[in-house]
Design a protein around this motif. Sequence first.
Motif, PDB file in Angstrom:
ATOM      1  N   SER A  33       1.125  -1.120   0.218  1.00 34.88           N
ATOM      2  CA  SER A  33       0.348   0.339   0.262  1.00 34.88           C
ATOM      3  C   SER A  33       1.252   1.509  -0.136  1.00 34.88           C
ATOM      4  CB  SER A  33      -0.978  -0.236   1.994  1.00 34.88           C
ATOM      5  OG  SER A  33       0.097  -0.267   2.788  1.00 34.88           O
ATOM      6  N   GLY A  66      -5.829   3.066   1.078  1.00 38.74           N
ATOM      7  CA  GLY A  66      -7.056   2.279   1.282  1.00 38.74           C
ATOM      8  C   GLY A  66      -7.312   1.169   0.386  1.00 38.74           C
ATOM      9  N   LYS A  67      -5.952   1.427  -0.919  1.00 38.41           N
ATOM     10  CA  LYS A  67      -5.911   0.468  -2.068  1.00 38.41           C
ATOM     11  C   LYS A  67      -4.872   0.170  -1.514  1.00 38.41           C
ATOM     12  CE  LYS A  67      -5.815   0.617  -7.208  1.00 38.41           C
ATOM     13  NZ  LYS A  67      -7.038  -0.259  -6.683  1.00 38.41           N
TER      14      LYS A  67
END
Length: 338
Positions: A192, A198-199
């Motif tokens: 990440s 959040g991805k």
Amino acid sequence: MRVGKGEATVVVTEPLSLRPYNDVIRAVGSGRAIHRANVTTEGSGEVIATYVAANRLVEAGDLLVELDARSQQLALELAEANLKQAEQTVERYTQLRANGNLTLSAVTLSEAQTALEQNRIAVEMAKITLDAQTVRAPISGRLGLSEVETGDILSVNDPIVSIDDLSALLVQFEVPERAIGLLQKETTILASTPSFVGKVFEGEIESFDSRLDSVTRSLTVRARVENPEGLLWSGMTFSVQLIHESEPLPAVPATAITWSRDGSKIWIVEEGKAVSIPVVILHRQDETVWLDTDIAPGVQVVTEGAQKLHEGGAVASRNLQDSSGSAGFSKAKDEVPS
């Protein structure tokens, strides 16, 4: 609290379960393009055209810079003219020798043939020099910033532009020594970056070093992360997780472990009696402990009250996982009810 003679010790139990252990190694790394090239000049001269706009996508072989090639073109034409003359000379000498001309020696013919080969080489060298006046992309990718402009005078090996192939990134990071065994089993990492909160991007370990750093006792690892959408850029910082899920292992709450001079052990209930079993702790995470033991799954393990037990003592167990959904007691045989 000690119990009276004939009374059973009340404990809390639960059946021994098998659960996989997730061994997680965390690291911080940086990414770079899977392929990259720093383009320099092979020729020299004045720049007459450029096609190096920053962030432009190019394919291998695309034209980047053109240099003035008039003198190189003339040199090629001269070399080709000399080659043609040399070919004609060899052809004429060969014909004379074939007609029995004794004044033309074999040495003279050999020298003419040597001159022909030299002129052929001169033509090829002139072509290479001419081609060097045109700079093309060696790989496909995205162009970086370039300082080259039309009218500049460039010399051999002057920098022109960088190209990054961002179809995938190589993320390099360091792992501790204890991760060596894990690298032999797992090839997948999760990465990440703060740029995309959040991805999570999945990658495959591509290679790792053959030796540990003598100071940090860490190992350098490289993982390939595919980048089909072009979101990731070279130089990004990544938080990396390397996760290995083990085979199901006996797992108990940490409160089930007791210690003695002989090491760690747990207590189980057999026919209403307390039995201590030596165990080896393999892993510990939060409130759960994974063990190396031959105890069969489903055996009732004491999770609370183990400190009050003695070998063979009567036990009244309260199973928190009673099938009825409510807490219940199981009494040992010949137990004196309270």
